[in-house]
Design a protein around this motif. Structure first.
Motif, mmCIF file in Angstrom:
data_model
loop_
_atom_site.group_PDB
_atom_site.id
_atom_site.type_symbol
_atom_site.label_atom_id
_atom_site.label_comp_id
_atom_site.label_asym_id
_atom_site.label_seq_id
_atom_site.Cartn_x
_atom_site.Cartn_y
_atom_site.Cartn_z
ATOM 1 N N ASP A 36 0.853 -1.184 0.000
ATOM 2 C CA ASP A 36 0.000 0.000 0.000
ATOM 3 C C ASP A 36 0.888 1.233 0.000
ATOM 4 O OD1 ASP A 36 -2.136 -1.723 0.288
ATOM 5 O OD2 ASP A 36 -2.372 -1.365 2.428
ATOM 6 N N ALA A 37 0.332 2.364 -0.410
ATOM 7 C CA ALA A 37 1.104 3.613 -0.429
ATOM 8 C C ALA A 37 0.329 4.751 0.222
ATOM 9 C CB ALA A 37 1.483 3.976 -1.862
ATOM 10 N N PHE A 38 -0.419 4.427 1.280
ATOM 11 C CA PHE A 38 -1.152 5.461 2.009
ATOM 12 C C PHE A 38 -0.176 6.277 2.853
ATOM 13 C CE2 PHE A 38 -4.425 2.188 1.453
ATOM 14 C CZ PHE A 38 -5.473 2.947 0.972
ATOM 15 N N PRO A 39 -0.434 7.579 3.003
ATOM 16 C CA PRO A 39 0.344 8.323 3.991
ATOM 17 C C PRO A 39 0.051 7.701 5.356
ATOM 18 C CG PRO A 39 -0.978 9.790 2.615
ATOM 19 C CD PRO A 39 -1.425 8.396 2.326
ATOM 20 N N SER A 40 1.083 7.382 6.121
ATOM 21 C CA SER A 40 0.873 6.752 7.422
ATOM 22 C C SER A 40 1.863 7.289 8.437
ATOM 23 C CB SER A 40 1.009 5.225 7.316
ATOM 24 O OG SER A 40 2.305 4.867 6.944
ATOM 25 N N ARG A 41 1.479 7.211 9.676
ATOM 26 C CA ARG A 41 2.322 7.694 10.772
ATOM 27 C C ARG A 41 3.666 6.964 10.785
ATOM 28 N NH1 ARG A 41 -1.110 9.181 14.105
ATOM 29 N NH2 ARG A 41 -2.195 7.225 14.231
ATOM 30 N N SER A 42 3.639 5.656 10.528
ATOM 31 C CA SER A 42 4.860 4.849 10.592
ATOM 32 C C SER A 42 5.678 4.909 9.306
ATOM 33 C CB SER A 42 4.491 3.395 10.879
ATOM 34 O OG SER A 42 3.711 2.893 9.815
ATOM 35 N N GLY A 43 5.076 5.391 8.219
ATOM 36 C CA GLY A 43 5.784 5.465 6.946
ATOM 37 C C GLY A 43 5.789 4.174 6.166
ATOM 38 N N ASP A 44 5.011 3.172 6.623
ATOM 39 C CA ASP A 44 5.017 1.892 5.922
ATOM 40 C C ASP A 44 3.894 1.766 4.886
ATOM 41 O OD1 ASP A 44 2.745 1.491 7.441
ATOM 42 O OD2 ASP A 44 3.551 -0.180 8.594
ATOM 43 N N GLY A 45 3.109 2.819 4.700
ATOM 44 C CA GLY A 45 2.071 2.826 3.673
ATOM 45 C C GLY A 45 0.784 2.133 4.032
ATOM 46 N N ARG A 46 0.690 1.588 5.240
ATOM 47 C CA ARG A 46 -0.533 0.876 5.630
ATOM 48 C C ARG A 46 -1.683 1.850 5.868
ATOM 49 N NH1 ARG A 46 1.762 -3.879 9.587
ATOM 50 N NH2 ARG A 46 3.181 -4.746 8.056
ATOM 51 N N GLY A 108 -7.434 11.252 0.024
ATOM 52 C CA GLY A 108 -8.394 10.211 0.345
ATOM 53 C C GLY A 108 -8.627 9.220 -0.781
ATOM 54 N N GLY A 109 -7.729 9.209 -1.777
ATOM 55 C CA GLY A 109 -7.878 8.300 -2.915
ATOM 56 C C GLY A 109 -7.411 6.886 -2.601
ATOM 57 N N ASP A 110 -7.551 6.017 -3.578
ATOM 58 C CA ASP A 110 -7.173 4.616 -3.461
ATOM 59 C C ASP A 110 -5.659 4.486 -3.603
ATOM 60 O OD1 ASP A 110 -6.641 1.914 -3.788
ATOM 61 O OD2 ASP A 110 -8.238 1.573 -5.238
ATOM 62 N N CYS A 111 -4.976 4.232 -2.498
ATOM 63 C CA CYS A 111 -3.518 4.072 -2.492
ATOM 64 C C CYS A 111 -3.141 2.608 -2.339
ATOM 65 C CB CYS A 111 -2.895 4.920 -1.384
ATOM 66 S SG CYS A 111 -3.126 6.686 -1.627
ATOM 67 N N GLN A 112 -4.048 1.735 -2.738
ATOM 68 C CA GLN A 112 -3.826 0.303 -2.598
ATOM 69 C C GLN A 112 -3.695 -0.376 -3.964
ATOM 70 O OE1 GLN A 112 -6.939 -1.856 -0.448
ATOM 71 N NE2 GLN A 112 -5.305 -2.575 0.863
ATOM 72 N N HIS A 113 -4.460 0.056 -4.924
ATOM 73 C CA HIS A 113 -4.498 -0.613 -6.220
ATOM 74 C C HIS A 113 -3.775 0.211 -7.290
ATOM 75 C CE1 HIS A 113 -8.001 -2.032 -3.922
ATOM 76 N NE2 HIS A 113 -7.571 -3.194 -4.369
ATOM 77 N N TYR A 114 -3.182 -0.482 -8.240
ATOM 78 C CA TYR A 114 -2.451 0.173 -9.328
ATOM 79 C C TYR A 114 -3.356 0.421 -10.524
ATOM 80 C CZ TYR A 114 1.998 -0.530 -7.044
ATOM 81 O OH TYR A 114 3.031 -0.455 -6.159
ATOM 82 N N CYS A 115 -3.030 1.460 -11.296
ATOM 83 C CA CYS A 115 -3.679 1.684 -12.578
ATOM 84 C C CYS A 115 -3.105 0.645 -13.537
ATOM 85 C CB CYS A 115 -3.349 3.077 -13.112
ATOM 86 S SG CYS A 115 -3.972 4.418 -12.097
ATOM 87 N N MET A 116 -3.966 -0.058 -14.237
ATOM 88 C CA MET A 116 -3.500 -1.101 -15.159
ATOM 89 C C MET A 116 -4.281 -0.980 -16.461
ATOM 90 S SD MET A 116 -3.465 -4.339 -12.555
ATOM 91 C CE MET A 116 -3.000 -5.493 -13.827
ATOM 92 N N PRO A 117 -3.591 -1.141 -17.583
ATOM 93 C CA PRO A 117 -4.324 -1.173 -18.848
ATOM 94 C C PRO A 117 -5.029 -2.518 -19.016
ATOM 95 C CG PRO A 117 -1.987 -1.508 -19.216
ATOM 96 C CD PRO A 117 -2.159 -1.240 -17.751
ATOM 97 N N GLY A 118 -6.277 -2.494 -19.371
ATOM 98 C CA GLY A 118 -7.011 -3.738 -19.609
ATOM 99 C C GLY A 118 -7.308 -4.498 -18.326
ATOM 100 N N PRO A 119 -7.951 -5.637 -18.462
ATOM 101 C CA PRO A 119 -8.271 -6.432 -17.271
ATOM 102 C C PRO A 119 -7.015 -7.051 -16.656
ATOM 103 C CG PRO A 119 -8.936 -7.587 -19.263
ATOM 104 C CD PRO A 119 -8.442 -6.234 -19.679
ATOM 105 N N PRO A 120 -6.953 -7.149 -15.336
ATOM 106 C CA PRO A 120 -5.768 -7.745 -14.697
ATOM 107 C C PRO A 120 -5.669 -9.235 -14.978
ATOM 108 C CG PRO A 120 -7.405 -7.114 -13.058
ATOM 109 C CD PRO A 120 -7.921 -6.689 -14.393
#
Length: 120
Positions: A36-46, A108-120
């Motif tokens: 994940d790439a969320f801003p977090s207190r610990s810096g680990d992206g959770r 407040g956006g989705d910092c968990q999923h990647y933008c991908m072309p086409g279906p995964p």
């Protein structure tokens, strides 16, 4: 990927659920969950909802690979399951790709999923 909670405990639960498949010789490939790439207190992206309520901005570009290191700890701790897997895929360098997440640049956006072309 398995979302929420402890990445180590989640990986252990998924490995336990896969045991019946191993017994039937089903080929199982483990894909290590991208960080994940969320801003977090610990810096680990959770994901930390309380911290995010007071933080403005989108996803962080670089985070420590906390999730993948915990999944690897679970995999290495279960030698029988690791041997039964047909393979393990761990896409290197994703912890530095927070700007490619769906919610990059959005507060407040989705910092968990990647933008991908086409279906995964």
């Amino acid at each position: 990927g398995v979302h929420g909670g402890s990445p180590f405990a989640n990986a252990q639960r998924v490995l336990a659920a896969a045991r019946p498949l191993f017994a039937r010789s089903v080929r199982v490939i483990w894909v290590v969950t991208p960080q994940d790439a969320f801003p977090s207190r610990s810096g680990d992206g959770r994901f930390e909802p309380k911290y995010l309520r007071s933080h403005r901005g989108g996803c962080v570009k670089s985070v420590a690979p906390a999730r993948s290191s915990e999944e690897w700890r679970a995999l290495r701790g279960d030698a029988r399951a690791l041997d039964a897997l047909w393979g393990v895929i761990d896409l290197a360098g994703l912890e530095d790709q927070g700007d490619a997440k769906v919610g990059a640049g959005l507060a407040g956006g989705d910092c968990q999923h990647y933008c991908m072309p086409g279906p995964p």
